[in-house]
Design a protein around this motif. Structure first.
Motif, PDB file in Angstrom:
ATOM      1  N   VAL A 116       0.848  -1.190   0.000  1.00 46.49           N
ATOM      2  CA  VAL A 116       0.000   0.000   0.000  1.00 46.49           C
ATOM      3  C   VAL A 116       0.882   1.238   0.000  1.00 46.49           C
ATOM      4  CG1 VAL A 116      -1.752   1.276   1.260  1.00 46.49           C
ATOM      5  CG2 VAL A 116      -1.798  -1.216   1.230  1.00 46.49           C
ATOM      6  N   LYS A 117       0.633   2.116  -0.947  1.00 45.06           N
ATOM      7  CA  LYS A 117       1.479   3.300  -1.069  1.00 45.06           C
ATOM      8  C   LYS A 117       0.660   4.430  -1.664  1.00 45.06           C
ATOM      9  CE  LYS A 117       5.842   4.861  -3.050  1.00 45.06           C
ATOM     10  NZ  LYS A 117       6.979   4.507  -3.901  1.00 45.06           N
ATOM     11  N   GLU A 118       0.301   5.382  -0.840  1.00 47.07           N
ATOM     12  CA  GLU A 118      -0.428   6.551  -1.305  1.00 47.07           C
ATOM     13  C   GLU A 118       0.514   7.734  -1.309  1.00 47.07           C
ATOM     14  OE1 GLU A 118      -4.544   7.180  -0.329  1.00 47.07           O
ATOM     15  OE2 GLU A 118      -4.408   5.534   1.098  1.00 47.07           O
ATOM     16  N   LEU A 119       0.589   8.414  -2.435  1.00 45.24           N
ATOM     17  CA  LEU A 119       1.500   9.537  -2.588  1.00 45.24           C
ATOM     18  C   LEU A 119       0.713  10.841  -2.580  1.00 45.24           C
ATOM     19  CD1 LEU A 119       3.770   8.167  -5.433  1.00 45.24           C
ATOM     20  CD2 LEU A 119       4.215   8.128  -2.994  1.00 45.24           C
ATOM     21  N   PRO A 120       1.274  11.868  -1.990  1.00 44.63           N
ATOM     22  CA  PRO A 120       0.631  13.179  -2.101  1.00 44.63           C
ATOM     23  C   PRO A 120       0.545  13.610  -3.552  1.00 44.63           C
ATOM     24  CG  PRO A 120       2.368  13.194  -0.428  1.00 44.63           C
ATOM     25  CD  PRO A 120       2.482  11.905  -1.169  1.00 44.63           C
ATOM     26  N   ALA A 121      -0.502  14.347  -3.862  1.00 42.99           N
ATOM     27  CA  ALA A 121      -0.696  14.752  -5.252  1.00 42.99           C
ATOM     28  C   ALA A 121       0.466  15.574  -5.773  1.00 42.99           C
ATOM     29  CB  ALA A 121      -1.991  15.552  -5.378  1.00 42.99           C
ATOM     30  N   SER A 122       1.124  16.357  -4.888  1.00 40.45           N
ATOM     31  CA  SER A 122       2.214  17.207  -5.341  1.00 40.45           C
ATOM     32  C   SER A 122       3.395  16.405  -5.836  1.00 40.45           C
ATOM     33  CB  SER A 122       2.670  18.115  -4.198  1.00 40.45           C
ATOM     34  OG  SER A 122       3.088  17.331  -3.092  1.00 40.45           O
ATOM     35  N   ARG A 123       3.528  15.151  -5.386  1.00 35.32           N
ATOM     36  CA  ARG A 123       4.661  14.343  -5.815  1.00 35.32           C
ATOM     37  C   ARG A 123       4.397  13.644  -7.132  1.00 35.32           C
ATOM     38  NH1 ARG A 123       6.467  10.411  -1.186  1.00 35.32           N
ATOM     39  NH2 ARG A 123       7.938   9.899  -2.841  1.00 35.32           N
TER      40      ARG A 123
ATOM     41  N   ARG B 193       4.027   7.000 -12.144  1.00 31.13           N
ATOM     42  CA  ARG B 193       4.470   5.617 -12.247  1.00 31.13           C
ATOM     43  C   ARG B 193       3.290   4.667 -12.053  1.00 31.13           C
ATOM     44  NH1 ARG B 193       9.747   4.833 -12.403  1.00 31.13           N
ATOM     45  NH2 ARG B 193       9.521   2.676 -11.684  1.00 31.13           N
ATOM     46  N   LYS B 194       3.283   3.609 -12.839  1.00 35.25           N
ATOM     47  CA  LYS B 194       2.147   2.695 -12.826  1.00 35.25           C
ATOM     48  C   LYS B 194       2.052   1.922 -11.511  1.00 35.25           C
ATOM     49  CE  LYS B 194      -0.280  -0.380 -15.994  1.00 35.25           C
ATOM     50  NZ  LYS B 194      -0.495  -1.578 -15.192  1.00 35.25           N
ATOM     51  N   ASN B 195       3.200   1.533 -10.963  1.00 30.24           N
ATOM     52  CA  ASN B 195       3.158   0.744  -9.733  1.00 30.24           C
ATOM     53  C   ASN B 195       2.939   1.578  -8.469  1.00 30.24           C
ATOM     54  OD1 ASN B 195       5.605   1.971  -9.323  1.00 30.24           O
ATOM     55  ND2 ASN B 195       6.827   0.100  -9.452  1.00 30.24           N
ATOM     56  N   SER B 196       2.725   2.888  -8.642  1.00 27.53           N
ATOM     57  CA  SER B 196       2.436   3.744  -7.482  1.00 27.53           C
ATOM     58  C   SER B 196       0.942   3.945  -7.280  1.00 27.53           C
ATOM     59  CB  SER B 196       3.118   5.110  -7.639  1.00 27.53           C
ATOM     60  OG  SER B 196       2.500   5.870  -8.663  1.00 27.53           O
ATOM     61  N   VAL B 197       0.104   3.422  -8.174  1.00 29.97           N
ATOM     62  CA  VAL B 197      -1.341   3.591  -8.066  1.00 29.97           C
ATOM     63  C   VAL B 197      -2.017   2.221  -8.026  1.00 29.97           C
ATOM     64  CG1 VAL B 197      -1.308   5.832  -9.207  1.00 29.97           C
ATOM     65  CG2 VAL B 197      -1.642   3.761 -10.574  1.00 29.97           C
TER      66      VAL B 197
ATOM     67  N   ALA C 130      -5.605   6.101  -6.091  1.00 24.66           N
ATOM     68  CA  ALA C 130      -4.387   6.133  -5.278  1.00 24.66           C
ATOM     69  C   ALA C 130      -4.092   4.794  -4.614  1.00 24.66           C
ATOM     70  CB  ALA C 130      -4.494   7.233  -4.211  1.00 24.66           C
ATOM     71  N   SER C 131      -5.107   4.121  -4.076  1.00 26.48           N
ATOM     72  CA  SER C 131      -4.892   2.879  -3.331  1.00 26.48           C
ATOM     73  C   SER C 131      -5.973   1.874  -3.670  1.00 26.48           C
ATOM     74  CB  SER C 131      -4.889   3.136  -1.820  1.00 26.48           C
ATOM     75  OG  SER C 131      -4.882   1.925  -1.093  1.00 26.48           O
ATOM     76  N   TYR C 132      -5.600   0.600  -3.715  1.00 24.37           N
ATOM     77  CA  TYR C 132      -6.574  -0.447  -3.980  1.00 24.37           C
ATOM     78  C   TYR C 132      -7.171  -1.022  -2.690  1.00 24.37           C
ATOM     79  CZ  TYR C 132      -2.988  -3.772  -2.512  1.00 24.37           C
ATOM     80  OH  TYR C 132      -2.045  -4.461  -1.789  1.00 24.37           O
ATOM     81  N   THR C 133      -6.622  -0.653  -1.531  1.00 23.93           N
ATOM     82  CA  THR C 133      -7.055  -1.279  -0.291  1.00 23.93           C
ATOM     83  C   THR C 133      -7.490  -0.298   0.799  1.00 23.93           C
ATOM     84  OG1 THR C 133      -6.399  -2.898   1.393  1.00 23.93           O
ATOM     85  CG2 THR C 133      -4.727  -1.348   0.702  1.00 23.93           C
ATOM     86  N   THR C 134      -7.046   0.953   0.733  1.00 26.33           N
ATOM     87  CA  THR C 134      -7.465   1.935   1.739  1.00 26.33           C
ATOM     88  C   THR C 134      -8.961   2.214   1.592  1.00 26.33           C
ATOM     89  OG1 THR C 134      -5.282   2.949   1.660  1.00 26.33           O
ATOM     90  CG2 THR C 134      -7.054   4.240   2.640  1.00 26.33           C
ATOM     91  N   PRO C 135      -9.733   2.080   2.653  1.00 26.77           N
ATOM     92  CA  PRO C 135     -11.196   2.247   2.508  1.00 26.77           C
ATOM     93  C   PRO C 135     -11.595   3.598   1.929  1.00 26.77           C
ATOM     94  CG  PRO C 135     -10.661   1.270   4.630  1.00 26.77           C
ATOM     95  CD  PRO C 135      -9.353   1.680   4.030  1.00 26.77           C
ATOM     96  N   ASN C 136     -11.023   4.675   2.460  1.00 25.91           N
ATOM     97  CA  ASN C 136     -11.352   6.012   1.962  1.00 25.91           C
ATOM     98  C   ASN C 136     -10.112   6.600   1.290  1.00 25.91           C
ATOM     99  OD1 ASN C 136     -14.118   6.217   3.041  1.00 25.91           O
ATOM    100  ND2 ASN C 136     -13.104   6.170   5.031  1.00 25.91           N
ATOM    101  N   THR C 137     -10.010   6.356   0.002  1.00 24.49           N
ATOM    102  CA  THR C 137      -8.868   6.842  -0.767  1.00 24.49           C
ATOM    103  C   THR C 137      -9.353   7.913  -1.734  1.00 24.49           C
ATOM    104  OG1 THR C 137      -6.989   6.145  -2.138  1.00 24.49           O
ATOM    105  CG2 THR C 137      -9.088   5.026  -2.516  1.00 24.49           C
TER     106      THR C 137
END
Length: 471
Positions: free
Chosen positions: A177-184, A384-388, A402-409
């Motif tokens: 699980v890896k959620e990145l800030p939009a600015s990055r 990057r594809k593996n970051s989403v 952003a995330s495939y597992t975080t309930p509220n993404t």
């Protein structure tokens, strides 16, 4: 020595003086011929020697000498044995040490043998189970109806077949699980536009994605094969047999995924009654398939080959190797599942979302010819594809989850192919069941279709322009 002789002389003289009349001196030759002088003195106490003679005295002396020699021999032998026993004792110690070493090595070899035997038995059990499963699949009848002469002959409804795989790790889930800030997610200098640009070639009703509704559950898979997969409705069906109400489903867990389940409508889909089961000519890779204009578009397993399967004729219509595309785990989404190549359809046509070695893992978008699968045009993004967790196309725009597992993404990035510009967005998105492995857009229904941890759900979407709110 002289003192001893003197003493003897004095003793003899004294005795001789005391018994002059009784002593006598005699001279005789011994057996060797030498002259021997003998003094004879009469004992004043004894008149004779009872039972005694010279021979018995000699025998007694010889006996004593014999005993003495035997004793000396015994002592000498004991000393020699003591020396020998020291060497033997040293040799015995060496032998004990060597024996202990051999025993330790034997025990280690026995332990290794037991461990290897256990591994062999485990592998044999696995092979036997796989052989039994393969035999069951070979003996299972094909559960489908046939079409001939333009008329569909329907049998009574069939339940979805259920496969009980004891080993569910057919595909690697290299997920983190890896959620990145939009600015990055944006290159330096790219900012969100104050007023969106309208593309001149987009269809009527298109616009930016403004919001995504709550997930609505339509079906829950009842077997391990349904943990993740693909389910869709054709936004623009072709031919007399299928409509935009027909539901298509592929369970994407397995080694040779070939079954395509066909349901008459959403009601039959929810009940689990397929009207038909098609067997695809080539196996499917992962969850990147889509249905568009009467054809199933999918990636062939373990390859970069794209296939178009005509749903009416039930045959392959075209194929193409997607140039330089990564496949089978080279550039997947963050949840893994070999999701390197993801096909999608929207108001503007057929698309493929992937990456290449040249792009170094960044998402590449290509628009395809629906008939030949030829690439019409491509765009390279900065995300990057593996970051989403997933991605989909709406009105010629790429959106990433952003995330495939975080309930509220969130839907955190958008790339517009009309302007070739990308920007960060923040549209709330819910992974209610916490393992969303497929997200596709249906422009006819104006919904997102998703497969979230055994659950097949849809999301209503609202499109428009910022400040205008057209849906």
């Amino acid at each position: 020595m002289l003192l001893l002789l003197s003493f003897l002389s004095l003793f003899c003289f004294a005795v001789f003086s005391q018994s002059q009349g009784q002593a006598s001196l005699s001279r005789s030759n011994d057996p060797n011929g030498r002259c021997v002088y003998s003094f004879t003195v009469v004992s004043p106490q004894e008149s004779s020697c009872p039972g005694g003679n010279a021979k018995s005295e000699m025998d007694e002396v010889l006996t004593r000498l014999t005993l003495l020699e035997a004793l000396v021999s015994r002592l000498t032998a004991r000393e020699e044995r003591g020396t020998a026993f020291g060497g033997v004792r040293h040799s015995e110690e060496n032998l004990h040490e060597a024996y202990a070493q051999v025993t330790r090595e034997r025990n280690q070899l026995q332990q290794d043998q037991k461990r290897l035997n256990a591994q062999v038995q485990k592998l044999q059990g696995t092979v036997a189970e796989l052989n039994r499963e393969a035999e069951r699949l070979r003996q299972r009848p094909c559960e489908q109806t046939h079409t001939s002469g333009g008329t569909r002959h329907e049998n009574r409804p069939l339940r979805d077949p259920v496969f009980h795989f004891e080993n569910t790790s057919y595909q690697e889930m290299k997920a983190k699980v890896k959620e990145l800030p939009a600015s990055r997610l944006l290159p330096e200098g790219i900012q969100r536009a104050s007023s969106p640009k309208l593309s001149s070639n987009i269809s009527s009703g298109c616009g930016e994605l403004l919001s995504v509704g709550e997930p609505v559950l339509h079906r829950k898979a009842d077997a391990i094969t349904g943990k993740y997969g693909v389910w869709l409705q054709d936004p623009d069906p072709q031919g007399p047999y299928y409509t935009n109400k027909t539901v298509w489903r592929i369970d994407s867990i397995g080694r040779e995924i070939r079954q395509l389940f066909v349901y008459e409508d959403m009601d039959q889909f929810s009940k689990g009654f397929p009207m038909k089961v098609l067997v695809l000519p080539e196996p499917v890779e992962s969850t990147g398939a889509t249905v568009y204009r009467g054809s199933l578009y999918y990636q062939r397993r373990r390859s970069r080959t794209l296939l178009r399967y005509n749903l009416t004729s039930e045959s392959l219509a075209s194929r193409l190797d997607l140039p330089h595309a990564g496949f089978h785990g080279q550039h997947p989404y963050s949840w893994g599942g070999y999701t390197d190549i993801d096909l999608a359809a929207d108001e503007q046509g057929l698309w493929v979302i992937y990456s290449t070695g040249k792009a170094k893992g960044a998402i590449v978008i290509s628009q395809l010819d629906p008939a030949s699968l030829e690439v019409r045009r491509s765009w390279e993004t900065k995300i990057r594809k593996n970051s989403v967790g997933n991605a989909f196309m709406v009105c010629g725009r790429l959106y990433t989850v952003a995330s495939y597992t975080t309930p509220n993404t969130t839907i955190n990035y958008m790339f517009d192919t009309a302007t070739s510009e990308g920007q960060a967005v923040a549209v709330p998105f819910v992974n209610k069941y916490r393992y969303n492995s497929m997200v596709d857009y249906n422009h006819a229904q104006r919904k997102l279709y998703a497969w979230d941890n055994f659950h097949m759900v849809t999301y209503d979407v609202r499109l428009g322009w910022a400040g205008k709110g057209r849906s």
